[in-house]
Each structure stands twice: as C-alpha cells, then as structure tokens.
Write an enzyme that holds these catalytic residues in place. Structure first.
Site, PDB file in Angstrom:
ATOM      1  N   SER A 121      11.238  23.919  -3.221  1.00 33.21           N
ATOM      2  CA  SER A 121      11.588  24.148  -1.628  1.00 33.21           C
ATOM      3  C   SER A 121      13.110  24.056  -1.520  1.00 33.21           C
ATOM      4  O   SER A 121      13.723  24.027  -0.449  1.00 33.21           O
ATOM      5  CB  SER A 121      11.254  22.869  -0.782  1.00 33.21           C
ATOM      6  OG  SER A 121      11.314  21.805  -1.205  1.00 33.21           O
ATOM      7  N   HIS A 142       7.802  30.028  -1.780  1.00 35.13           N
ATOM      8  CA  HIS A 142       7.706  28.723  -1.000  1.00 35.13           C
ATOM      9  C   HIS A 142       6.974  28.719  -0.003  1.00 35.13           C
ATOM     10  O   HIS A 142       7.391  29.352   1.351  1.00 35.13           O
ATOM     11  CB  HIS A 142       9.208  27.981  -0.526  1.00 35.13           C
ATOM     12  CG  HIS A 142       9.243  26.977  -0.011  1.00 35.13           C
ATOM     13  ND1 HIS A 142      10.218  26.697   0.977  1.00 35.13           N
ATOM     14  CD2 HIS A 142       8.778  25.763  -0.100  1.00 35.13           C
ATOM     15  CE1 HIS A 142       9.975  25.635   1.402  1.00 35.13           C
ATOM     16  NE2 HIS A 142       8.983  25.083   0.666  1.00 35.13           N
ATOM     17  N   GLU A 154       8.588  31.551   2.378  1.00 34.34           N
ATOM     18  CA  GLU A 154       9.713  32.169   1.727  1.00 34.34           C
ATOM     19  C   GLU A 154       9.958  32.818   0.331  1.00 34.34           C
ATOM     20  O   GLU A 154       9.477  32.287  -0.421  1.00 34.34           O
ATOM     21  CB  GLU A 154      11.096  31.076   1.836  1.00 34.34           C
ATOM     22  CG  GLU A 154      11.338  30.280   3.291  1.00 34.34           C
ATOM     23  CD  GLU A 154      12.540  29.331   3.150  1.00 34.34           C
ATOM     24  OE1 GLU A 154      13.313  29.254   3.847  1.00 34.34           O
ATOM     25  OE2 GLU A 154      12.216  28.229   2.272  1.00 34.34           O
TER      26      GLU A 154
END
Length: 293
Positions: A121, A142, A154
């Site tokens: 992250s 992510h 992401e």
C-alpha cells in the site's frame, strides 16, 4: 497482446491475502495460497469459507458458486509448490525487507513467463522489482480492504514494468469485477497518500487534546459524511500498518507534514494495533467497543 492468466499464487494468508484468494476463486481462477505455517494457511481458508457462507446467506452468490470457488483453492506447502502459477501476488506484512526477501526466494522457483505483483500500500514498486529476476514482469496491484467488498484496485508500474505486464494486470482486475485506478510509483500512491495523513492528523487532534476519540470520530462521520471515523478506521487498518505508511511518506517525501504522530508510535510500541489485537483507539474485548482515551 495481454496474456491469459489461469493460476494465481497468493503469498500471505492474512486479511488481505485471504480476501484476494476469495475474489480470484469466485472469478474462475485456480488459486494457490502460501504462508509461513500450515496454521496460518488453515486460518486463511477458514476466513474465506466463512465470508463466502455469509455471501450465500445474503444472496450475493449462489451455493453452487461458493462450492466451485472453494474447489479452486489449494494450499501451497512451500514456495516450490508455486512453480507453475501464472501470477504471484505477494500480500505479506507492510515491511520492505520482508517483501524483498520473499521475492528473492520465490523468483528462482517460477517459470520464466510468470508475472510477479505486490499488494503493497506504500512501498516503491521499482525497489521491490529490483529484488526479482524479472522487473519487467513486475507490477503493483493494490487491493483495498475488505477485498471482497471494495471495488477499487490501484495499479502501479515500476520503472521497468513492460506494457504487456500492465495490460495483463488491467484485464485481470477487470475480470475480478474491480475498477483499476492507475497511480505513479510515488510513496503511498494515491489512496493512502491522501487517507493516511488525514488519519495521522486525527491522531494529532487526539494527542493535543482538541477532542476525545468519540468526539473526533463523531465529528468526521456526521460533519464530513464519512462512513467510519478516522480513529475507528485506523483500528480497522491496523495501527502498525498506519505507522509503516506514514514512515514511508515521511522518509520518501522528506516533508515534516508527514511526521507520524508520537501517540501513534506509542500505541504501536504498546502492541495496541487495533481490532486485530483487540485494543487500539478502542478496546474491543467487551460486547461494545470502548474508547481507550
């Protein structure tokens, strides 16, 4: 042309890893799950089964879909068992050295065409890719927590990530029924670059005595229409993870505005990490969470 992925290997059977296994299996992929102990793998499998059972009871998936998904999941007793997977997704603790060690160990086991991804992250995709033998086939994928519910993923390219790897990752995310948001390889990417400083500021607000735990969370729920207060959310994420991300931001961007709040550091040092340890900004050991400050 993007490649077709068939078998996914997940390293890490915790909350995030088990969630990723869950959505991959429901989407038709064969999935192998690995962790450092059989107990952790079994715990992850129990979590997946329980979560799928709840989805059936709520009418979100059918009983047949649940059975078929669970039949696609296999435990991996060691890293060698991942030799034939098409994609590895690492979902270990948010610690760069731990992740680099995993990638250096698993890379020689994999077939040459296999892709590698990390669920980090906050940590540099480029640096993690450098720990592998295939940085051009490495990417950040992510997922948001809880994975079965949250729609966003992401996608983050490292400096060496090839277009084919990126396109394959985009198709993979689409098949999972998720929406991809492409971020550049900067510390904490987009979501946590915005979210964690807000949480850190909420902790400073508590630290400086501006408001209590309940007052701060109530203010943000009702005043900003957030579904969860920032301190409650910090407990859900894990205070150790929050601290790790703030440290990555502070060190990577060299800006004092990202300095982790000393109170956050104190809670982590005490082992009060949030829901997973039953104490954080709230105490979860009773019937109802109670603020600890």
């Amino acid at each position: 042309m993007a490649e077709e992925l068939k078998t996914i290997g997940i390293i890490g059977a915790g909350q995030m890893g088990s969630g990723i296994v869950h959505v991959c299996a429901l989407s038709g992929y064969d999935v192998m799950i690995y962790d450092v102990s059989t107990e952790r793998i079994q715990s992850g499998l129990a979590t997946i089964t329980g979560n799928m059972n709840r989805q059936v009871s709520k009418g979100l998936i059918t009983e047949e879909a649940r059975r078929e998904a669970l039949s696609r999941i296999r435990p991996a007793e060691n890293l060698d068992a991942l030799a034939d997977v098409d994609l590895i997704i690492e979902s270990a603790t948010e610690n760069e050295q731990v992740k680099r060690k995993i990638f250096s160990q698993v890379s020689p086991v994999l077939k040459p065409e296999a892709m590698l991804a990390t669920n980090t992250s906050s940590i540099s995709i480029t640096r993690l890719a450098a720990a592998t033998d295939r940085p051009e086939r490495f990417i950040g994928i992510h997922f948001m927590n809880p994975v079965p519910i949250m729609e966003l993923v992401e996608l983050v390219r490292g400096i060496a990530t090839e277009d084919e790897t990126f396109e394959t990752a985009k198709l993979f995310v689409k098949r999972l029924g998720k929406t991809a948001a492409v971020a550049e390889d900067f510390p904490a990417f987009m979501v946590n670059r915005i979210l964690l400083p807000m949480i850190n500021e909420a902790i400073y607000t508590l630290y400086e005595g501006v408001g209590t735990v309940e007052a701060i969370d109530t203010a943000m729920r009702l005043g900003a229409n957030h579904p969860m207060g920032p301190l409650q959310l910090a407990d859900f994420i894990g205070l150790d993870t929050c601290l790790s991300i703030m440290q990555v931001l502070h060190e990577g961007l060299a800006d004092s505005k990202y300095r982790p709040c000393p109170l956050l550091v104190k809670y982590v040092e005490a082992g009060w990490l949030g829901r997973k340890t039953h104490r954080g900004f709230y105490d979860y050991r009773g019937e109802k969470p109670v603020p600890t400050r």
